[in-house]
Design a protein around this motif. Structure first.
Motif, mmCIF file in Angstrom:
data_model
loop_
_atom_site.group_PDB
_atom_site.id
_atom_site.type_symbol
_atom_site.label_atom_id
_atom_site.label_comp_id
_atom_site.label_asym_id
_atom_site.label_seq_id
_atom_site.Cartn_x
_atom_site.Cartn_y
_atom_site.Cartn_z
ATOM 1 N N ALA A 1 0.857 -12.059 9.788
ATOM 2 C CA ALA A 1 -0.154 -12.280 8.751
ATOM 3 C C ALA A 1 0.479 -12.850 7.487
ATOM 4 O O ALA A 1 -0.119 -13.687 6.808
ATOM 5 C CB ALA A 1 -0.866 -10.977 8.445
ATOM 6 N N ARG A 2 1.682 -12.393 7.148
ATOM 7 C CA ARG A 2 2.359 -12.931 5.962
ATOM 8 C C ARG A 2 2.742 -14.389 6.170
ATOM 9 O O ARG A 2 2.671 -15.198 5.250
ATOM 10 C CB ARG A 2 3.600 -12.105 5.645
ATOM 11 C CG ARG A 2 3.294 -10.810 4.976
ATOM 12 C CD ARG A 2 4.547 -10.088 4.518
ATOM 13 N NE ARG A 2 4.213 -8.771 4.045
ATOM 14 C CZ ARG A 2 4.605 -7.636 4.605
ATOM 15 N NH1 ARG A 2 5.386 -7.668 5.667
ATOM 16 N NH2 ARG A 2 4.229 -6.471 4.111
ATOM 17 N N GLN B 1 -0.747 -16.280 6.235
ATOM 18 C CA GLN B 1 -1.493 -16.107 4.993
ATOM 19 C C GLN B 1 -2.971 -16.432 5.180
ATOM 20 O O GLN B 1 -3.580 -17.164 4.406
ATOM 21 C CB GLN B 1 -0.890 -16.951 3.873
ATOM 22 C CG GLN B 1 0.502 -16.527 3.497
ATOM 23 C CD GLN B 1 1.065 -17.345 2.354
ATOM 24 O OE1 GLN B 1 0.455 -18.284 1.898
ATOM 25 N NE2 GLN B 1 2.235 -16.971 1.900
ATOM 26 N N ASP B 2 -3.578 -15.874 6.222
ATOM 27 C CA ASP B 2 -4.991 -16.094 6.493
ATOM 28 C C ASP B 2 -5.843 -15.138 5.688
ATOM 29 O O ASP B 2 -5.417 -14.041 5.338
ATOM 30 C CB ASP B 2 -5.283 -15.891 7.989
ATOM 31 C CG ASP B 2 -4.626 -16.956 8.844
ATOM 32 O OD1 ASP B 2 -4.425 -18.066 8.332
ATOM 33 O OD2 ASP B 2 -4.336 -16.678 10.013
ATOM 34 N N SER B 3 -7.052 -15.550 5.436
ATOM 35 C CA SER B 3 -8.020 -14.703 4.758
ATOM 36 C C SER B 3 -9.121 -14.340 5.737
ATOM 37 O O SER B 3 -9.520 -15.145 6.572
ATOM 38 C CB SER B 3 -8.641 -15.420 3.556
ATOM 39 O OG SER B 3 -7.683 -15.614 2.561
ATOM 40 N N THR C 1 -14.060 -11.367 0.773
ATOM 41 C CA THR C 1 -12.864 -12.036 1.243
ATOM 42 C C THR C 1 -11.658 -11.151 0.976
ATOM 43 O O THR C 1 -11.473 -10.680 -0.143
ATOM 44 C CB THR C 1 -12.673 -13.386 0.531
ATOM 45 O OG1 THR C 1 -13.843 -14.172 0.695
ATOM 46 C CG2 THR C 1 -11.489 -14.133 1.087
ATOM 47 N N LEU C 2 -10.882 -10.895 2.008
ATOM 48 C CA LEU C 2 -9.633 -10.140 1.917
ATOM 49 C C LEU C 2 -8.569 -10.902 2.680
ATOM 50 O O LEU C 2 -8.868 -11.564 3.670
ATOM 51 C CB LEU C 2 -9.780 -8.776 2.588
ATOM 52 C CG LEU C 2 -10.261 -7.587 1.804
ATOM 53 C CD1 LEU C 2 -10.438 -6.398 2.726
ATOM 54 C CD2 LEU C 2 -9.332 -7.232 0.698
ATOM 55 N N THR C 3 -7.334 -10.776 2.242
ATOM 56 C CA THR C 3 -6.274 -11.363 3.048
ATOM 57 C C THR C 3 -6.031 -10.452 4.248
ATOM 58 O O THR C 3 -6.308 -9.250 4.208
ATOM 59 C CB THR C 3 -4.975 -11.524 2.242
ATOM 60 O OG1 THR C 3 -4.505 -10.234 1.859
ATOM 61 C CG2 THR C 3 -5.181 -12.404 1.031
ATOM 62 N N GLU C 4 -5.513 -11.027 5.292
ATOM 63 C CA GLU C 4 -5.262 -10.269 6.514
ATOM 64 C C GLU C 4 -4.219 -9.182 6.268
ATOM 65 O O GLU C 4 -4.308 -8.087 6.824
ATOM 66 C CB GLU C 4 -4.813 -11.217 7.617
ATOM 67 C CG GLU C 4 -4.764 -10.597 8.983
ATOM 68 C CD GLU C 4 -4.479 -11.620 10.066
ATOM 69 O OE1 GLU C 4 -4.142 -11.180 11.176
ATOM 70 O OE2 GLU C 4 -4.584 -12.831 9.827
ATOM 71 N N VAL C 5 -3.257 -9.469 5.398
ATOM 72 C CA VAL C 5 -2.210 -8.491 5.073
ATOM 73 C C VAL C 5 -2.834 -7.275 4.382
ATOM 74 O O VAL C 5 -2.528 -6.129 4.737
ATOM 75 C CB VAL C 5 -1.124 -9.136 4.180
ATOM 76 C CG1 VAL C 5 -0.118 -8.106 3.728
ATOM 77 C CG2 VAL C 5 -0.443 -10.266 4.903
ATOM 78 N N GLU C 6 -3.709 -7.509 3.403
ATOM 79 C CA GLU C 6 -4.356 -6.399 2.698
ATOM 80 C C GLU C 6 -5.181 -5.551 3.656
ATOM 81 O O GLU C 6 -5.181 -4.322 3.566
ATOM 82 C CB GLU C 6 -5.259 -6.932 1.582
ATOM 83 C CG GLU C 6 -4.529 -7.547 0.430
ATOM 84 C CD GLU C 6 -5.482 -8.214 -0.552
ATOM 85 O OE1 GLU C 6 -6.669 -8.408 -0.215
ATOM 86 O OE2 GLU C 6 -5.031 -8.553 -1.658
ATOM 87 N N TYR C 7 -5.905 -6.207 4.564
ATOM 88 C CA TYR C 7 -6.754 -5.477 5.499
ATOM 89 C C TYR C 7 -5.917 -4.644 6.476
ATOM 90 O O TYR C 7 -6.249 -3.490 6.748
ATOM 91 C CB TYR C 7 -7.652 -6.464 6.254
ATOM 92 C CG TYR C 7 -8.650 -5.791 7.163
ATOM 93 C CD1 TYR C 7 -9.646 -4.976 6.648
ATOM 94 C CD2 TYR C 7 -8.603 -5.983 8.540
ATOM 95 C CE1 TYR C 7 -10.565 -4.364 7.484
ATOM 96 C CE2 TYR C 7 -9.523 -5.380 9.372
ATOM 97 C CZ TYR C 7 -10.501 -4.571 8.833
ATOM 98 O OH TYR C 7 -11.408 -3.961 9.650
#
Length: 149
Positions: free
Chosen positions: A65-66, A69-71, A82-88
């Protein structure tokens, strides 16, 4: 005489363009714009990917995911989230680590994402996702250790 020929040729040309335009106009279909509920939910795609994996590894998923860098986007009639995949992924890991069972996981996750509360509580895949994610967390690994005492 030459001008009459040029004018006549121009009129014939313009009339032929007008007749061709009329043919194309008759071929178009009517388009109706409605208020259909359009939902785009990238969260469900990621959740199904996690649930379908045999042994989910957060470190590999976070690294991918890093790099990508997908959202993740959730759109409905009322809002857009909208969230980044890393945050989720971090949110899922933290929530699963703090939860003792799947109902607590769903409740905490819906509290963290209040815009998705209805979707999270109605979707049964979050319960399955907890079962896949929990062994990959710190407290999940500790629970998996045999009792020595």
């Amino acid at each position: 005489m030459k001008t009459y020929i040029n004018i006549t040729a121009a009129l014939v040309f313009l009339l032929s363009i007008q007749s061709n335009a009329q043919v194309f106009k008759d071929q178009l279909d009517e388009i109706y714009l409605g208020s259909a509920k359009a939902e785009l939910n990238d969260f469900i795609l990621l959740n199904s990917e996690i649930s379908n994996s045999d042994r989910f590894k957060f470190s590999k998923a976070l690294r991918a995911a890093r790099n990508g860098q997908d959202s993740l986007v959730f759109m409905s009639d009322k809002y857009r989230l909208t969230l980044t995949e890393v945050e989720y992924l971090k949110l899922i890991r933290r929530t699963a680590n703090q939860s003792s069972d799947s109902t607590e996981f769903v409740a905490k996750l819906s509290a963290e994402l209040p815009n998705l509360k209805e979707v999270i509580e109605s979707d049964a895949s979050y319960v399955d996702m907890y079962d896949k994610v929990r062994p990959a967390t710190f407290y999940g690994r500790i629970e998996a250790l045999p009792d020595v005492l």
